[in-house]
Design an enzyme around this catalytic site. Structure first.
Site, PDB file in Angstrom:
ATOM      1  N   LYS A 135      12.850 -11.303 -36.603  1.00 25.38           N
ATOM      2  CA  LYS A 135      12.804 -10.926 -38.015  1.00 25.38           C
ATOM      3  C   LYS A 135      11.546 -11.514 -38.645  1.00 25.38           C
ATOM      4  CE  LYS A 135      16.762 -10.839 -40.306  1.00 25.38           C
ATOM      5  NZ  LYS A 135      17.990 -11.287 -40.999  1.00 25.38           N
ATOM      6  N   LYS A 164      17.682  -2.632 -35.451  1.00 19.81           N
ATOM      7  CA  LYS A 164      18.392  -2.747 -36.727  1.00 19.81           C
ATOM      8  C   LYS A 164      17.586  -2.089 -37.844  1.00 19.81           C
ATOM      9  CE  LYS A 164      19.674  -6.844 -37.904  1.00 19.81           C
ATOM     10  NZ  LYS A 164      19.533  -8.310 -38.063  1.00 19.81           N
TER      11      LYS A 164
END
EC number: 4.2.3.153
Length: 236
Positions: A27, A85
């Protein structure tokens, strides 16, 4: 319940691995809740992660631009991510969210049939104008995704539970399971809140801040000892 920990670089990934995380989720916090990191960071993290451990990559709090988002998803896939995601930030309706996720699923599954596609909505969607969080399981089902997820869009210290109570979260989990998918929940979750997520049947809990020094997702760094404490709560 399995634990997903979100490092922003390879050094943090090693801490998450040594702490016992089940999924390493690449991330880039400065770019948002599901901020996308660079392809080489995903690749380096995949190379640093043991073979039997899965790597996830967030591809951003995405706009309603299906072509752009699909290309980003494919980039994360070929960079080595097992989980892709997608934060449905700029989609305002079921139809827009479905349009994005159907195309993402096609691209990702064409590149690797065992890859896992995650449709992520936001418990605080009302604050950013995103699609209703309770619509996400239907979007995920109809797009052929593998996981329906909730996070929080605005990182201001409020948690998942500040925006949806336990009954609503349980409804989300149960509907997701009814459709044959896994359920993931995240959103500035504190370690003491994890038992409640276990109780309602959540499959995957996602954390960053709780695994960082001073509980700070931006200025803090993931530490293995903090990850170990969270793993213990998840597995007990």
């Amino acid at each position: 319940m399995i634990l997903l920990v979100s490092p922003k670089d390879v050094a943090e990934a090693y801490e998450a691995i040594e702490g016992g995380a089940d999924i390493i989720d690449v991330k880039n916090p400065p770019e948002g809740s599901l901020g996308a990191n660079f392809p080489w960071v995903i690749k380096e993290t995949r190379e640093a992660t043991p073979k039997g451990m899965l790597v996830s990559a967030a591809i951003g709090d995405v706009p309603y631009k299906p072509g752009t988002v699909t290309l980003a998803a494919l980039g994360a896939t070929v960079s080595g991510a097992d989980y892709i995601k997608v934060g449905l930030y700029g989609t305002r309706s079921y139809q827009e969210a479905l349009d994005v996720m159907k195309n993402v699923t096609k691209a990702v599954k064409d590149a690797g049939e065992n890859k896992i596609v995650v449709a992520a909505g936001y418990a605080d969607a009302y604050r950013v104008g995103a699609v209703d969080p309770l619509v996400i399981p239907k979007v995920a089902r109809d797009a052929g995704c593998d996981v329906a997820m909730l996070d929080t869009a605005v990182k201001d210290g409020k948690t998942l539970f500040d925006h949806m109570d336990l009954d609503l979260l349980k409804e989300f989990v149960e509907e997701t399971h009814k459709y044959g998918m896994k359920c993931a929940l995240a959103g500035s979750i504190k370690i003491e809140e994890i038992p409640m997520l276990k109780e309602i049947g959540c499959d995957i809990v996602g954390v960053r801040g709780a695994a960082c020094t001073q509980g700070d997702r931006n200025a803090g760094r993931i530490q293995k000892d903090l990850v170990k404490e969270i793993v213990k709560v998840c597995k007990d």
